[in-house]
Design a protein around this motif. Structure first.
Motif, short mmCIF file in Angstrom:
data_model
loop_
_atom_site.label_atom_id
_atom_site.label_comp_id
_atom_site.label_asym_id
_atom_site.label_seq_id
_atom_site.Cartn_x
_atom_site.Cartn_y
_atom_site.Cartn_z
N VAL A 1 0.86 -1.18 0.00
CA VAL A 1 0.00 0.00 0.00
C VAL A 1 0.90 1.24 0.00
O VAL A 1 1.54 1.56 1.01
N ILE A 2 0.95 1.93 -1.15
CA ILE A 2 1.91 3.02 -1.31
C ILE A 2 1.26 4.23 -2.01
O ILE A 2 0.29 4.07 -2.75
N PHE B 1 2.42 12.61 -1.31
CA PHE B 1 3.62 11.84 -0.98
C PHE B 1 4.02 10.92 -2.13
O PHE B 1 4.68 9.90 -1.93
N GLN B 2 3.65 11.29 -3.37
CA GLN B 2 3.89 10.40 -4.49
C GLN B 2 5.38 10.19 -4.79
O GLN B 2 5.75 9.15 -5.36
N SER B 3 6.24 11.14 -4.39
CA SER B 3 7.68 10.91 -4.59
C SER B 3 8.15 9.71 -3.77
O SER B 3 9.01 8.94 -4.19
N ALA C 1 -5.98 4.18 2.47
CA ALA C 1 -5.07 3.13 2.91
C ALA C 1 -5.80 2.07 3.72
O ALA C 1 -5.56 0.86 3.55
N LEU C 2 -6.72 2.50 4.59
CA LEU C 2 -7.49 1.55 5.39
C LEU C 2 -8.42 0.72 4.52
O LEU C 2 -8.48 -0.51 4.64
N ASP D 1 -2.42 1.83 -4.88
CA ASP D 1 -2.16 3.26 -4.64
C ASP D 1 -3.15 3.80 -3.63
O ASP D 1 -4.37 3.75 -3.85
N ASP D 2 -2.64 4.34 -2.51
CA ASP D 2 -3.55 4.93 -1.52
C ASP D 2 -3.75 6.43 -1.71
O ASP D 2 -4.47 7.08 -0.95
#
Length: 389
Positions: free
Chosen positions: A35-36, A42-44, A83-84, A75-76
């Motif tokens: 999960v990213i 925060f995509q970097s 994310a959850l 992709d969160d």
């Protein structure tokens, strides 16, 4: 979508699973949910994490502990609610045995209760707020903690020519950790923080804060901004002429991110940071890592996020090797405790008491090496634990 409703649904859906014997170890495949943040603020981080995954599979294959390891990447969008929801779907629908990723503190925390109730190992690649480890006994971390780094900078700075600081941090959990631990450590070592400034996390404009800092006439600025925002900070530092003011920048490693540092140009030369990794780290393991990373990602340079993601994957593989493929929560976490890894950043281990990372922290200076900018390590603090535990 409401976080409480999501969490309630996740817990309800997983109550049967939590109360029964999970048989992940009896199957031929261990599924790992990744999960990213491939989009959003925060995509970097997500870009580096995804590149590390690609490189790791290319160099290590897709088997560990005698079983095939299948990664499912989601992709969160850098959003905790996402994310959850995604993690819940990965556990209930995709039947993953391990969750990993988590590009910031809020997303890691949003999934902690799910990890705890379902007894799912949650391997943190990036989130660095110290306290998150208390949220689930199934959480393991391979990144770093903010106090782990900030306390080293606070110890180093007064001994090396800068005692009077203004701190500038992003206004969220890691920023609060950075401000607190740098402040208390530098004061314990004879320095002082004369002003503490907090910058909004979303769409930050550093200019007014830099002007306020300059008006205080400190010897140096202590700076923490998330990985990816350092270029904007340095650009505005130069635009306000502070690069010629004699005020030093002594910062957390995120400010001179290896992935972006070449875009900062010569004004970044001489900036001192503390951190867990540099792409210029001198070791055979790192040379092989950087070479493989560039080969598999169109010449992209890895940063400390990539190193932490790589080590999370290495930890998962080494743990599965120990358990012979058993990925059930208690067996997996017990096996991971105390594991030692010779990482691209140097030796790391998982503290058996806290499940957190123990590692060397480096003081680094931006220098030009072969016509490129790098964070050159010049002092090592060995086997640093999180002082907040």
């Amino acid at each position: 979508m409401n976080m409480k409703k999501l969490l309630a649904g996740a817990i309800a859906a997983l109550s049967v699973m939590a109360g029964s014997t999970v048989t992940a170890h009896a199957e031929d495949t261990v599924k790992v949910g990744v999960v990213i943040p491939l989009t959003g603020g925060f995509q970097s981080n997500g870009r580096q994490m995804n590149a590390a995954l690609k490189t790791f599979i290319a160099t290590h294959g897709d088997t560990a502990g005698g079983k095939k390891v299948e990664f499912i990447v989601k992709d969160d969008g850098s959003v905790p609610d996402n994310a959850l929801r995604i993690s819940q779907e990965l556990v209930t629908s995709d039947k993953v045995s391990v969750l990993t990723g988590f590009g910031n503190t809020p997303t890691a925390l949003s999934v902690a209760q799910l990890s705890k109730r379902a007894r799912i190992p949650q391997v943190i690649m990036v989130a660095a707020t110290s306290s998150i480890m208390k949220a689930s006994p199934y959480m393991l971390r391979t990144s770093w903690t903010i106090p782990q780094v900030a306390s080293i900078i606070g110890k180093w700075a007064p001994e090396n020519g800068a005692k009077k600081f203004v701190s500038i941090v992003s206004d969220y959990g890691p920023g609060a950790d950075a401000e607190e631990w740098f402040g208390k450590t530098i004061e314990a070592n004879g320095g002082t923080v004369i002003s503490k400034l907090k910058v909004p996390l979303a769409n930050p404009d550093f200019a007014p804060f830099l002007q306020r800092a300059a008006d205080e006439k400190p010897e140096a600025l202590f700076v923490f901004v998330p990985t990816g925002a350092g270029a904007a900070f340095m650009k505005q530092f130069v635009e306000r002429g502070l690069d010629k003011s004699g005020i030093k920048v002594i910062a957390m490693a995120d400010v001179t991110d290896d992935d972006l540092i070449n875009n900062m140009g010569d004004p970044a030369i001489g900036v001192v940071t503390g951190g867990p990794y540099s792409a210029n780290h001198d070791s055979p393991e790192n040379k092989a890592f950087v070479e493989a990373f560039k080969k598999n990602n169109d010449g992209m340079r890895p940063n400390m996020v990539a190193a932490a993601a790589w080590d999370a994957l290495d930890l998962i593989y080494k743990t599965l090797d120990k358990t012979k493929g058993d990925a059930t929560g208690d067996a997996f976490v017990d096996a991971a405790k105390g594991i030692k890894i010779q990482s691209p950043r140097g030796p790391i281990s998982i503290d058996p008491d806290t499940r957190d990372i123990v590692q060397d922290i480096y003081m680094r200076k931006v220098e030009k090496v072969d016509r490129e900018l790098y964070n050159t390590e010049f002092q090592t603090f060995e086997s640093v634990k999180d002082p907040a535990h």
